[in-house]
Motif scaffolding. Structure first.
Motif, PDB file in Angstrom:
ATOM      1  N   UNK A  34      -0.298   9.479  -3.361  1.00  0.00           N
ATOM      2  CA  UNK A  34      -1.069   8.394  -2.770  1.00  0.00           C
ATOM      3  C   UNK A  34      -0.833   7.040  -3.387  1.00  0.00           C
ATOM      4  N   UNK A  35       0.273   6.857  -4.129  1.00  0.00           N
ATOM      5  CA  UNK A  35       0.538   5.556  -4.761  1.00  0.00           C
ATOM      6  C   UNK A  35       1.218   4.627  -3.751  1.00  0.00           C
ATOM      7  N   UNK A  36       0.935   3.318  -3.857  1.00  0.00           N
ATOM      8  CA  UNK A  36       1.629   2.377  -2.967  1.00  0.00           C
ATOM      9  C   UNK A  36       3.109   2.237  -3.349  1.00  0.00           C
ATOM     10  N   UNK A  37       3.880   1.648  -2.467  1.00  0.00           N
ATOM     11  CA  UNK A  37       5.319   1.468  -2.732  1.00  0.00           C
ATOM     12  C   UNK A  37       5.527   0.523  -3.924  1.00  0.00           C
ATOM     13  N   UNK A  38       6.586   0.805  -4.687  1.00  0.00           N
ATOM     14  CA  UNK A  38       6.892  -0.029  -5.842  1.00  0.00           C
ATOM     15  C   UNK A  38       7.396  -1.400  -5.387  1.00  0.00           C
ATOM     16  N   UNK A  39       7.135  -2.436  -6.193  1.00  0.00           N
ATOM     17  CA  UNK A  39       7.678  -3.763  -5.862  1.00  0.00           C
ATOM     18  C   UNK A  39       9.211  -3.714  -5.775  1.00  0.00           C
ATOM     19  N   UNK A  65      13.012  -4.222  -6.281  1.00  0.00           N
ATOM     20  CA  UNK A  65      13.864  -4.528  -7.401  1.00  0.00           C
ATOM     21  C   UNK A  65      13.446  -3.900  -8.713  1.00  0.00           C
ATOM     22  N   UNK A  66      12.335  -3.209  -8.761  1.00  0.00           N
ATOM     23  CA  UNK A  66      11.891  -2.593 -10.018  1.00  0.00           C
ATOM     24  C   UNK A  66      12.610  -1.272 -10.235  1.00  0.00           C
ATOM     25  N   UNK A  67      12.796  -0.936 -11.518  1.00  0.00           N
ATOM     26  CA  UNK A  67      13.455   0.329 -11.870  1.00  0.00           C
ATOM     27  C   UNK A  67      12.476   1.507 -11.880  1.00  0.00           C
ATOM     28  N   UNK A  68      11.316   1.312 -12.462  1.00  0.00           N
ATOM     29  CA  UNK A  68      10.297   2.377 -12.515  1.00  0.00           C
ATOM     30  C   UNK A  68       8.930   1.755 -12.645  1.00  0.00           C
ATOM     31  N   UNK A  69       7.921   2.541 -12.219  1.00  0.00           N
ATOM     32  CA  UNK A  69       6.530   2.121 -12.350  1.00  0.00           C
ATOM     33  C   UNK A  69       5.723   3.247 -12.975  1.00  0.00           C
ATOM     34  N   UNK A  70       4.781   2.878 -13.819  1.00  0.00           N
ATOM     35  CA  UNK A  70       3.918   3.848 -14.479  1.00  0.00           C
ATOM     36  C   UNK A  70       2.469   3.557 -14.119  1.00  0.00           C
ATOM     37  N   UNK A  71       1.667   4.652 -14.015  1.00  0.00           N
ATOM     38  CA  UNK A  71       0.279   4.531 -13.577  1.00  0.00           C
ATOM     39  C   UNK A  71      -0.636   5.140 -14.636  1.00  0.00           C
ATOM     40  N   UNK A  72      -1.694   4.389 -15.000  1.00  0.00           N
ATOM     41  CA  UNK A  72      -2.630   4.822 -16.028  1.00  0.00           C
ATOM     42  C   UNK A  72      -4.056   4.653 -15.517  1.00  0.00           C
ATOM     43  N   UNK A  86      -1.092  -0.287 -12.814  1.00  0.00           N
ATOM     44  CA  UNK A  86       0.330  -0.035 -12.537  1.00  0.00           C
ATOM     45  C   UNK A  86       1.171  -1.010 -13.369  1.00  0.00           C
ATOM     46  N   UNK A  87       2.115  -0.413 -14.131  1.00  0.00           N
ATOM     47  CA  UNK A  87       3.051  -1.204 -14.933  1.00  0.00           C
ATOM     48  C   UNK A  87       4.455  -0.897 -14.442  1.00  0.00           C
ATOM     49  N   UNK A  88       5.189  -1.924 -13.991  1.00  0.00           N
ATOM     50  CA  UNK A  88       6.547  -1.732 -13.484  1.00  0.00           C
ATOM     51  C   UNK A  88       7.535  -2.452 -14.410  1.00  0.00           C
ATOM     52  N   UNK A  89       8.692  -1.810 -14.559  1.00  0.00           N
ATOM     53  CA  UNK A  89       9.727  -2.320 -15.462  1.00  0.00           C
ATOM     54  C   UNK A  89      11.016  -2.550 -14.698  1.00  0.00           C
ATOM     55  N   UNK A  90      11.670  -3.675 -15.051  1.00  0.00           N
ATOM     56  CA  UNK A  90      12.961  -4.021 -14.457  1.00  0.00           C
ATOM     57  C   UNK A  90      13.898  -4.431 -15.575  1.00  0.00           C
ATOM     58  N   UNK A  91      15.038  -3.746 -15.655  1.00  0.00           N
ATOM     59  CA  UNK A  91      15.998  -4.062 -16.703  1.00  0.00           C
ATOM     60  C   UNK A  91      15.452  -3.869 -18.096  1.00  0.00           C
ATOM     61  N   UNK A  92      14.534  -2.963 -18.271  1.00  0.00           N
ATOM     62  CA  UNK A  92      13.984  -2.674 -19.593  1.00  0.00           C
ATOM     63  C   UNK A  92      12.896  -3.617 -20.025  1.00  0.00           C
ATOM     64  N   UNK A  94       7.923  -6.188 -15.677  1.00  0.00           N
ATOM     65  CA  UNK A  94       8.107  -7.188 -14.616  1.00  0.00           C
ATOM     66  C   UNK A  94       6.879  -7.321 -13.722  1.00  0.00           C
ATOM     67  N   UNK A  95       6.057  -6.285 -13.614  1.00  0.00           N
ATOM     68  CA  UNK A  95       4.852  -6.339 -12.783  1.00  0.00           C
ATOM     69  C   UNK A  95       3.718  -5.581 -13.477  1.00  0.00           C
TER      70      UNK A  95
END
Length: 524
Positions: free
Chosen positions: A480-485, A487-494, A506-512, A515-516
């Motif tokens: 049930x998670x929304x789509x990732x932004x 250009x992001x590589x991965x997103x984590x949910x806490x 939601x914490x998203x990472x781009x290039x290490x 980013x969001x």
């Protein structure tokens, strides 16, 4: 003394195991109580003091189970006014169960439960941050962790008392059955004595008669007549003493037997046939030219046939009966077999003790008796020594009811053990699953202050050191998670809160790099 040592050692072992079980949760940090922060006493000191106090509770749990159950209640209230402490939950349940199991009254346990609720109510205005909702939680926990186990213990106690009463009744009936069997055996021995009296009395009478004839014989001198007279008087005196001794053995109100002492099996069968019973006699035990049976064996054979014919008349009226006599080596074998009755008896016959007395008669003659159903009918077979034989040892304490009682006891023990370990194992699994789930939920919560301190562009290693060990759904992406932004590589949910998975950080990472960061709502 050795048995007492075993009992004491087993009790000490059980108490030691109980203490280990209720103190083991003290090694686990109580995150719920620590997070609530409502305890008036530091939790560390409560856990330290709980070790000797729980040992004291176990020591007095047999003599004073109310005091034993009150100890973990006091410790739980010292940890949190809700009495919801993982450190003392097991102690609450087990000692409350033992309270119901070991104490029959209800007043003291109910006073303990009421006092726990009253103390919790008094702590609400004293402890900072405590509210009435905490007291309502205390009442619920008292019902679940104290009252319900106590009621289970009371049920176990009542069931054990009922079972114990049943065993006592069964043992009493067993003793009464043994006493009845002893009376039957004594009665049969009395009958044997009377049979031997009739036989010996006849022989002594014949001796006295021959002595009287010798006394009046014309060719006997005076000394011979005097000796014959003394012999006649001695035989008459012996006959009288034998009659007096056997008369003592006669039951009160019992009339003398009208059957001659030397009555034969053939005469008995002929009388039964003349009375209308379909019975036939096959074989013979003392054919002409053979050695006669001993009086003990002869009377035992007669009694076997007599009792078997009587039972056939009562239990299978109108059924054909076959009496078989034959010799088998040094033994005499008598068998009485009745076929199924043409119609059931009008009224069920009452069970007597004839076969039990018959067993005693055959045993005293040195033989064995077997009784068993056969092709819808019944068979009675006795094997007796033709010469004098020693009586066999009577069975004692091996009756059917005693064996069934021992078997029932073993079954009840297994049932009680199953009734204990199955719920305990199921409860342990549920508690473990609940604990692991709770632990996962708390370890997936991202603190709000930490979330606000994170800055976009921070490298992943520096961010990861502040993140929880678990995400909302462990290592996999939650449903049930929304789509990732883009250009992001991965997103984590806490988790934002341990009791719900939505909303989530939601914490998203781009290039290490981070980013969001935002708050999203997960669709169930």
């Amino acid at each position: 003394m050795a048995r007492l040592d075993r009992i004491l050692s087993s009790r000490w072992a059980a108490d030691l195991l109980l203490w280990l079980v209720i103190t083991a949760p003290l090694l686990i940090p109580d995150d719920d109580a620590a997070a609530a922060g409502l305890s008036a006493v530091p939790l560390l000191w409560v856990r330290i003091a709980a070790v000797p106090l729980l040992a004291f509770a176990v020591l007095v749990s047999r003599r004073a189970p109310v005091v034993a159950a009150a100890v973990p209640v006091a410790l739980g209230l010292a940890a949190t006014p809700e009495l919801l402490s993982a450190n003392f939950m097991v102690a609450h349940v087990l000692l409350a169960y033992l309270l119901g199991r070991r104490r029959a009254g209800r007043r003291a346990p109910m006073l303990l439960f009421t006092a726990a609720c009253a103390v919790g109510l008094l702590l609400v205005p004293v402890i900072p941050g405590a509210t009435m909702s905490d007291w309502f939680g205390l009442v619920t926990n008292v019902l679940v962790t104290l009252v319900l186990p106590w009621m289970a213990g009371r049920y176990a106690r009542q069931h054990a008392e009922l079972v114990s009463t049943g065993w006592e009744l069964a043992e009493r009936l067993e003793r009464e059955q043994e006493l009845a069997g002893d009376r039957v055996r004594l009665r049969e021995r009395s009958r044997i004595a009377r049979d031997m009296h009739d036989s010996l009395g006849h022989e002594l009478s014949m001796i006295a008669l021959r002595a009287a004839a010798l006394q009046v014989a014309p060719d006997v001198g005076p000394r011979g007549r005097q000796a014959a007279a003394e012999l006649r008087r001695a035989a008459a005196a012996a006959t009288q003493r034998l009659r007096d001794v056997v008369g003592v053995l006669r039951e009160d109100g019992e009339s003398p037997s009208l059957v001659p002492a030397d009555d034969t099996v053939r005469s008995l069968v002929n009388r039964a046939a003349a009375a209308g019973m379909p019975v036939i006699l096959v074989g013979e035990l003392s054919p002409p030219g053979s050695a006669p049976l001993t009086p003990m064996t002869d009377r035992a054979v007669y009694r076997v046939v007599q009792e078997a014919l009587t039972n056939a008349t009562k239990h299978a009226p109108g059924a054909k009966v076959t009496v078989t006599l034959h010799r088998d080596g040094a033994d005499a074998v008598v068998s009485v077999v009745n076929e199924p009755p043409p119609a059931p008896p009008a009224s069920p016959p009452q069970d007597g003790h004839g076969l039990l007395g018959l067993h005693e008669r055959v045993r005293l003659a040195g033989g064995t008796l077997r009784t068993e159903p056969l092709d819808g009918g019944f068979a009675v077979t006795a094997r007796l020594p033709r010469s004098a034989g020693a009586a066999t040892t009577p069975p004692r304490g091996t009756g059917t009811s005693r064996r069934e009682l021992a078997l029932a006891r073993r079954k009840v023990r297994r049932t009680v053990i199953d009734a204990i370990w199955v719920p305990v194992a199921a409860a342990a699994v549920l508690v473990l699953a609940f604990t692991l789930d709770t632990d996962d939920r708390y370890r997936s919560v991202l603190n709000q202050d930490v979330y606000q301190q994170l800055r976009l562009g921070d490298p992943l290693p520096s961010v990861a050191q502040y993140l929880p060990a678990y995400q909302v759904s462990g290592t996999r992406r939650p449903d049930g998670t929304p789509a990732d932004p883009a250009g992001t590589d991965e997103c984590r949910f806490y988790r934002v809160h341990p009791d719900t998975r939505s909303p989530a950080y939601r914490l998203c990472f781009t290039g290490g790099h981070l980013s969001h960061k935002d708050t999203v709502y997960l669709v169930d």
